[in-house]
Design a protein around this motif. Structure first.
Motif, short mmCIF file in Angstrom:
data_model
loop_
_atom_site.label_atom_id
_atom_site.label_comp_id
_atom_site.label_asym_id
_atom_site.label_seq_id
_atom_site.Cartn_x
_atom_site.Cartn_y
_atom_site.Cartn_z
N MET A 212 -4.08 51.83 84.65
CA MET A 212 -2.92 51.06 85.08
C MET A 212 -2.52 50.02 84.02
SD MET A 212 -2.40 49.15 88.65
CE MET A 212 -1.06 49.80 89.57
N PHE A 213 -3.55 49.28 83.51
CA PHE A 213 -3.29 48.32 82.44
C PHE A 213 -4.15 48.68 81.24
CE2 PHE A 213 -2.77 45.85 86.41
CZ PHE A 213 -1.41 45.65 86.31
N SER A 214 -3.60 48.50 80.04
CA SER A 214 -4.41 48.80 78.86
C SER A 214 -4.62 47.58 77.97
CB SER A 214 -3.77 49.93 78.06
OG SER A 214 -2.48 49.53 77.64
N LYS A 215 -3.70 46.59 78.07
CA LYS A 215 -3.85 45.39 77.22
C LYS A 215 -3.63 44.16 78.07
CE LYS A 215 -3.11 46.14 72.36
NZ LYS A 215 -2.15 46.26 71.28
N ILE A 216 -4.66 43.38 78.22
CA ILE A 216 -4.55 42.18 79.05
C ILE A 216 -4.54 40.96 78.14
CG2 ILE A 216 -5.62 40.82 80.88
CD1 ILE A 216 -6.97 43.38 81.84
N MET A 217 -3.56 40.09 78.40
CA MET A 217 -3.51 38.85 77.60
C MET A 217 -4.02 37.71 78.48
SD MET A 217 -0.19 36.99 75.94
CE MET A 217 0.12 35.31 76.46
N VAL A 218 -4.93 36.91 77.91
CA VAL A 218 -5.46 35.77 78.64
C VAL A 218 -5.24 34.50 77.81
CG1 VAL A 218 -7.48 34.75 79.74
CG2 VAL A 218 -7.23 37.23 79.66
N PRO A 219 -4.30 33.64 78.20
CA PRO A 219 -4.14 32.37 77.48
C PRO A 219 -5.34 31.47 77.74
CG PRO A 219 -2.23 32.86 78.87
CD PRO A 219 -3.32 33.78 79.28
N VAL A 220 -5.90 30.89 76.68
CA VAL A 220 -7.06 30.02 76.87
C VAL A 220 -6.83 28.66 76.22
CG1 VAL A 220 -8.82 31.78 77.14
CG2 VAL A 220 -8.21 31.03 74.86
N ASP A 221 -7.34 27.64 76.86
CA ASP A 221 -7.35 26.30 76.30
C ASP A 221 -8.80 25.97 75.98
OD1 ASP A 221 -7.35 23.65 75.73
OD2 ASP A 221 -6.35 22.99 77.57
N LEU A 222 -9.15 26.05 74.70
CA LEU A 222 -10.56 25.91 74.32
C LEU A 222 -11.13 24.54 74.67
CD1 LEU A 222 -10.72 27.72 70.87
CD2 LEU A 222 -11.42 28.57 73.10
N ALA A 223 -10.25 23.56 74.91
CA ALA A 223 -10.75 22.23 75.24
C ALA A 223 -11.10 22.12 76.73
CB ALA A 223 -9.72 21.17 74.87
N HIS A 224 -10.62 23.06 77.54
CA HIS A 224 -10.87 22.96 78.98
C HIS A 224 -11.39 24.28 79.51
CE1 HIS A 224 -7.85 19.81 78.13
NE2 HIS A 224 -8.57 19.12 78.99
N LEU A 225 -12.44 24.81 78.88
CA LEU A 225 -12.93 26.14 79.27
C LEU A 225 -13.48 26.15 80.69
CD1 LEU A 225 -14.56 27.51 76.03
CD2 LEU A 225 -12.51 28.29 77.19
N ALA A 226 -14.04 25.02 81.14
CA ALA A 226 -14.65 25.00 82.47
C ALA A 226 -13.62 25.34 83.55
CB ALA A 226 -15.26 23.63 82.73
N ASP A 227 -12.37 24.88 83.33
CA ASP A 227 -11.34 25.14 84.35
C ASP A 227 -10.89 26.60 84.35
OD1 ASP A 227 -11.50 22.44 84.69
OD2 ASP A 227 -9.72 21.99 83.47
N LEU A 228 -11.28 27.33 83.32
CA LEU A 228 -10.76 28.69 83.17
C LEU A 228 -11.71 29.75 83.73
CD1 LEU A 228 -9.44 28.53 79.49
CD2 LEU A 228 -8.16 28.18 81.58
N GLU A 229 -12.89 29.34 84.17
CA GLU A 229 -13.95 30.28 84.47
C GLU A 229 -13.49 31.41 85.40
OE1 GLU A 229 -16.61 30.55 82.82
OE2 GLU A 229 -17.23 32.28 84.02
N ARG A 230 -12.81 31.06 86.48
CA ARG A 230 -12.39 32.09 87.44
C ARG A 230 -11.41 33.07 86.81
NH1 ARG A 230 -12.67 31.59 92.97
NH2 ARG A 230 -10.47 32.06 93.25
N ALA A 231 -10.47 32.55 86.03
CA ALA A 231 -9.49 33.43 85.39
C ALA A 231 -10.17 34.35 84.38
CB ALA A 231 -8.42 32.60 84.71
N LEU A 232 -11.13 33.80 83.63
CA LEU A 232 -11.83 34.61 82.62
C LEU A 232 -12.61 35.73 83.29
CD1 LEU A 232 -13.17 31.81 80.22
CD2 LEU A 232 -11.30 33.42 79.81
N THR A 233 -13.32 35.41 84.40
CA THR A 233 -14.09 36.42 85.11
C THR A 233 -13.17 37.48 85.69
OG1 THR A 233 -15.57 34.62 85.72
CG2 THR A 233 -15.86 36.69 86.88
#
Lengths: 138, 564
Positions: free
Chosen positions: A1-22
């Motif tokens: 269904m999807f072949s390329k996923i883009m994930v915007p990341v803010d390297l200074a606030h990685l802790a807030d991104l955990e759910r999105a990254l997983t």
């Protein structure tokens, strides 16, 4: 269904991104998709690097680490904005095109009063990107 | 702050000379939320400068006489000796006692910049050897002009040349002859010489010297930010001098002073600018000239500036600056052709020649008789440019990445100087023509020489040309928009300094500074105290002058390391 996923990341606030990254990694594993981690930096020095080149090196290290620990295929993409405070949305929308992503997975804050005045990044990307956008609340 | 902060910074690739320091940008910052507003502010610069500004506004409002006596020297008791501190006030005392210091410092900055062009240091590229410019020439040039000087050109373009040409107050530059007798009758044989000196003396204040002051600050910040990897804030330029101490209180004080000078400089100019625009509106449309109209003007200017900062550097500030430059260019071309292109262009070349001939006598502070000009105008101007230099310099630095030092100095020093001489030749030339042609009826003569009424000088000149109603309206719009472009770039600069050099601080912060500036202007306009605080800002020119001399040394050290 999807072949390329883009994930915007803010390297200074990685802790807030955990759910999105997983979430992005799970989707990538499920559909056998590749992930491109997109970081936006300014030409001026920041805590994350003296210049865009250093920032890019750090983002590459982050992408490699994610690929290893989550068992996915990952790339990085560094976008440069003169004034990241206001140009973030447009820079990310351009990155969607440049990376050829067919799904964007991004973290969002809990909506609050200011969203009536300043739309959230996730909201604007979802409204304007040509591909699917999944906004993950932290 | 994430745990990745101290990992993975690779060695620089020989293109630039990163300064190794343990300081991490944003390490002193407080990231917090007040209600729904996210904040990312430097501790303690944000809080101290905010509180100090409020305190000074309160002081100026509630102790107006004292504030005026200290900074402007309005002698209440009338017991002061003529020429003493309490007679002159801080600003005039500084510019009259330390005139030699201001004049010599400015000369040094010009020589320093010119040397950079011709020495091999000029080939160092800001941002590392492989950097490419962030902005094209048009946008870059428009921004550096609109931030630093636009409004002054509108205000002084007619005023200054005409004032030097026919001043009845003894401020003749280098004691040049007056073209009028005591009764205001023209003396034919004195006209040419008075006119030549008027142009040279005006160009002196608007060409190489002010731009060299801006260039020194901008170059230092660009070099230490883009090549050395230090945060984009004023204290970074002092790293070669103070070392690690710039991250402590030494740096806090430097940054706070810069915020202080920038905000008060902008707010007081905004207040006076509103009065000027109001005077123009009264003159052209017969609008009432009162505080209500001026407050509305400030609110309007601040609102447009807010939209501009919300749209950001590229979408707001740059676009507005470019629009502004186009309108200014059209006005310049109109005046040029309406006043006779041939004669005015000859005036421009004559102005260049006169400037070249007189720049050395004018910039020598010793053995001069014309103290009215040298102290009242030149030293005042130098202190003024220098007090603005942290703001304008930092803004120029922010948009100048990717240029070589040589290209940078040529574009920040020589080209703006030429444009300023051209502007003064066109506006001043047209105005002086009018004064000579109609000495009896000239509105310019009435507003500048017969009664000193600076805000109306531009409109008086435009009246002598066709289509005055249209061009005066354009003039008012230009005055207002030039204020917007100073206000928005100033807010971005203050926001960056008070965020410890972070340029991605949350939006509410820049909204705060932009609004705050408007509020300070309104408070001072209603309560009084604009003059006292502006005099105070100009007084900060003295410590900054000493600081700028140190910066020249820092630039030299930094460039030398870059070439190794």
């Amino acid at each position: 269904m999807f072949s390329k996923i883009m994930v915007p990341v803010d390297l200074a606030h990685l802790a807030d991104l955990e759910r999105a990254l997983t979430c992005a990694a799970d989707l990538a594993n499920h559909y056998g998709a590749e992930i491109t981690y997109v970081g936006v930096t300014a030409p001026a020095p920041s805590a994350l690097g003296h210049n865009p080149k250093e920032y890019e090196a750090r983002l590459t290290a982050f992408a490699e680490e994610q690929a290893r620990s989550r068992g996915i295929k990952a790339h990085e993409f560094t976008a440069i904005a003169h004034d990241p405070t206001t140009d973030l949305d447009d820079t990310l929308l351009k990155a969607v095109k440049q990376t050829g992503a067919d799904l964007v997975v991004m973290a969002s804050h809990l909506p609050n009063l200011t969203d009536y005045v300043w739309p959230s990044n996730g909201g604007k990307i979802a409204a304007h990107a040509a591909c699917s956008v999944l906004v993950v609340r932290g | 702050m994430s745990d990745t902060t101290n990992q993975g910074i690779p060695e620089p690739e020989g293109a630039s000379d990163i300064i190794e320091t343990d300081y991490v940008i944003g390490q002193d910052n407080i990231e917090t939320k007040i209600g729904p507003f996210g904040l990312d502010i430097h501790n303690p610069v944000f809080v101290i400068s905010g509180l100090a500004i409020v305190l000074f506004v309160v002081f100026a409002l509630f102790a107006q006489d004292t504030a005026n006596a200290i900074f402007n020297g309005s002698d209440v008791s009338e017991t002061c000796l003529a020429g003493s501190f309490c007679d002159l006030g801080m600003r005039a005392w500084l510019t009259s006692k330390l005139d030699w210091f201001f004049l010599w410092s400015a000369n040094i900055f010009v020589i320093f910049c010119l040397l950079l062009i011709v020495t091999p240091y000029g080939s160092v590229r800001l941002g590392g050897a492989d950097a490419t410019p962030d902005y094209g020439y048009a946008g870059w040039f428009a921004m550096l002009f609109a931030a630093g000087m636009g409004i002054g050109l509108m205000f002084f373009g007619v005023l200054e040349p005409v004032y030097y040409f026919g001043t009845p107050w003894g401020d003749e530059p280098l004691g040049v002859v007056r073209p009028f007798t005591e009764d205001g009758v023209l003396i034919e044989e004195n006209i040419a010489e008075a006119r030549r000196m008027a142009l040279a003396a005006t160009s002196y204040h608007w060409a190489l010297h002010p731009w060299a002051i801006y260039a020194v600050v901008a170059l230092a910040l660009a070099l230490f930010t883009y090549n050395k990897g230090l945060p984009l804030t004023i204290r970074s330029a002092f790293y070669p001098i103070f070392g690690e101490r710039v991250w402590g209180w030494t740096g806090h004080i430097i940054d706070t002073l810069a915020v202080f000078a920038t905000l008060f400089g902008l707010a007081t100019s905004l207040g006076f600018g509103a009065q000027q625009a109001n005077a123009g509106l009264e003159h052209v449309y017969g609008l009432p000239n009162n505080v209500t109209v001026q407050v509305i003007l400030i609110i309007a200017i601040t609102a447009v500036a807010l939209i501009s900062v919300l749209r950001g550097l590229d979408g707001g500030v740059k676009v507005l600056s470019e629009i502004n430059m186009v309108i200014a260019l059209l006005l310049l071309l109109f005046v040029l052709f309406a006043a006779g292109a041939g004669g005015i262009l000859a005036e421009f070349f004559a102005g260049l020649v006169a400037y070249a001939q007189e720049v050395i006598p004018l910039s020598n502070p010793h053995g001069r008789e014309d103290t009215g000009y040298m102290q009242g105008w030149t030293a005042f101007y130098w202190a003024w440019w220098i007090s603005w230099s942290p703001f304008v310099g930092m803004f120029i630095a922010r948009v100048s990445r990717g240029r070589t030092v040589r290209e940078f100095v040529i574009c920040v020093l020589l080209i703006p100087s030429l444009v300023c001489v051209l502007w003064m030749a066109v506006f001043g030339g047209a105005a002086i023509n009018d004064v000579i042609a109609n000495p009896e009826t000239s509105a310019v003569k009435a507003q500048v020489i017969d009664s000193y009424n600076p805000p109306l000088s531009l409109f008086a000149m435009l009246e002598s040309l066709p289509l005055a109603a249209i061009t005066s309206t354009i003039g008012i719009i230009l005055v207002i928009v030039f204020f917007v472009t100073s206000s928005d770039s100033g807010s971005l600069v203050i926001d960056t300094i008070t965020a410890g050099g972070k340029i991605d601080a949350p939006v509410p912060q820049r909204v705060f500074w932009c609004t705050f500036e408007g509020l300070v202007a309104i408070a001072l306009l209603i309560g009084g105290g604009l003059g006292a605080l502006q005099a105070m800002v100009i007084s900060t020119g003295l410590p900054f002058t000493a600081i700028l001399l140190l910066i020249c040394v820092a630039i030299f050290k930094g460039l030398r390391a870059e070439r190794r």
